[in-house]
Design a protein around this motif. Structure first.
Motif, short mmCIF file in Angstrom:
data_model
loop_
_atom_site.label_atom_id
_atom_site.label_comp_id
_atom_site.label_asym_id
_atom_site.label_seq_id
_atom_site.Cartn_x
_atom_site.Cartn_y
_atom_site.Cartn_z
N ALA A 116 0.83 -1.21 0.00
CA ALA A 116 0.00 0.00 0.00
C ALA A 116 0.87 1.26 0.00
O ALA A 116 0.57 2.22 -0.72
CB ALA A 116 -0.91 -0.01 1.23
N THR A 117 1.95 1.25 0.77
CA THR A 117 2.85 2.40 0.82
C THR A 117 3.49 2.66 -0.53
O THR A 117 3.59 3.82 -0.98
CB THR A 117 3.94 2.18 1.88
OG1 THR A 117 3.33 1.91 3.15
CG2 THR A 117 4.83 3.40 2.01
N VAL A 120 0.83 4.21 -2.90
CA VAL A 120 0.56 5.62 -2.58
C VAL A 120 1.74 6.48 -3.02
O VAL A 120 1.55 7.57 -3.58
CB VAL A 120 0.30 5.79 -1.06
CG1 VAL A 120 0.21 7.27 -0.70
CG2 VAL A 120 -0.99 5.08 -0.68
N MET A 123 1.65 6.87 -6.80
CA MET A 123 0.58 7.79 -7.21
C MET A 123 0.98 9.24 -6.92
O MET A 123 0.69 10.14 -7.72
CB MET A 123 -0.71 7.43 -6.48
CG MET A 123 -1.31 6.10 -6.90
SD MET A 123 -2.80 5.65 -5.96
CE MET A 123 -3.89 7.01 -6.41
N ALA A 124 1.64 9.46 -5.77
CA ALA A 124 2.07 10.81 -5.43
C ALA A 124 3.10 11.33 -6.44
O ALA A 124 3.05 12.50 -6.85
CB ALA A 124 2.66 10.83 -4.02
N GLY A 147 6.39 11.49 -2.29
CA GLY A 147 6.14 10.31 -3.10
C GLY A 147 7.33 9.38 -3.17
O GLY A 147 7.19 8.16 -3.02
#
Length: 295
Positions: A116-117, A120, A123-124, A147
């Motif tokens: 998950a990290t 994210v 995506m950042a 990110g």
């Protein structure tokens, strides 16, 4: 002005040839190192995995202390403390009945958090490249740092978790006796026993379990669904724990939402080389350049 220009040319004369030599040394070292690592991994996989795991664990620590990344250091210490306890439990003989579940739960938790990290963080980074950070009035450099940091955390701990999980899975399965890394298992496997955790299987394959289902591989050996998924995803094993027949991961993970976990695991295996061995290879290249007087 012309005098200074002439001096600069005289100073850097011959640097093109020297740079070409440095590039050739880099390419040759990368090729030779890759060949040696492949041979080492094929001939002595246990020592290769142990050395790689040690480097994965220690090399980032050196840069962390040197660059004063205290946040990473705190997380590294917490992860190392819990993982050391779990690894200690996994390597004890006799093995406590609850230990296999404890090990797989811990490493599966880290695996999901790192997954998950990493998502994210990715995506950042993409949002920043497309300028979407400006909608939230966030500076590009801050958004990109955020990110990249999350992406690094996810990938690094994902790789480290899988290596520790593989080591623990080998120790536990060998201790239980239904698995042997080389040769035949020391115990005969009953249809009512899970070879991964050594516990009884109470739910039939055709039944829907209240807490957990039972899964049958193509070789007809049955396991707790949680155990065999932990063995394949977390412990990165792709063979039956008992007979070593190849596991069909596509059949096991028929849900399309679960297949990215398999691809993510393969990505982590590839990144291990970059994190563990790339700094060593670069250090060797710099040492060769220094000995040859190339700057």
């Amino acid at each position: 002005m012309r005098v200074e220009h002439a001096r600069m040319h005289a100073k850097h004369r011959g640097h093109e040839a020297m740079h070409a030599e440095m590039v050739l040394i880099l390419i040759a070292t990368l090729v030779v190192a890759q060949l040696l690592l492949v041979q080492w991994k094929q001939r002595h996989p246990r020592s290769y995995n142990m050395v790689t795991l040690f480097q994965m664990w220690v090399v980032p620590l050196y840069f962390t202390v040197k660059l004063h990344w205290w946040r990473f250091l705190v997380i590294w210490i917490l992860f190392s403390a819990v993982t050391a306890f779990v690894t200690f439990r996994a390597t004890r003989k006799p093995l406590v009945q609850t230990t296999p579940r404890l090990v797989y739960k811990w490493f599966l938790l880290i695996y999901k958090i790192s997954y998950a990290t990493g998502i994210v963080g990715y995506m950042a980074v993409m949002f920043t490249l497309f300028g979407l950070n400006l909608l939230f009035k966030i500076k590009p450099e801050d958004a990109m740092d955020f990110g990249i940091s999350l992406l690094f955390y996810g990938l690094y701990y994902g790789v480290l978790e899988r290596d520790f999980a593989e080591m623990c899975a080998d120790y536990m399965a060998s201790t239980i006796g239904f698995y042997s890394e080389s040769g035949m298992p020391t115990k005969h496997l009953s249809d009512s026993v899970c070879a991964v955790c050594g516990q009884q299987i109470f739910v039939d394959v055709s039944e829907e379990g209240i807490i957990e289902n039972t899964y049958r591989l193509s070789c007809n050996h049955v396991f707790h669904e949680f155990c065999i998924r932990g063995w394949c995803i977390v412990g990165k094993k792709q063979t039956c724990p008992y007979c070593k027949e190849k596991v069909d991961l596509k059949r096991m993970f028929s849900n399309p939402w679960e297949r990215p976990h398999v691809m993510y695991g393969q990505l982590l295996d590839w990144l291990r080389y970059l994190v563990a061995w790339q700094p060593v290879i670069i250090g060797v290249v710099q040492g060769i350049n220094y000995i040859l007087g190339l700057e």
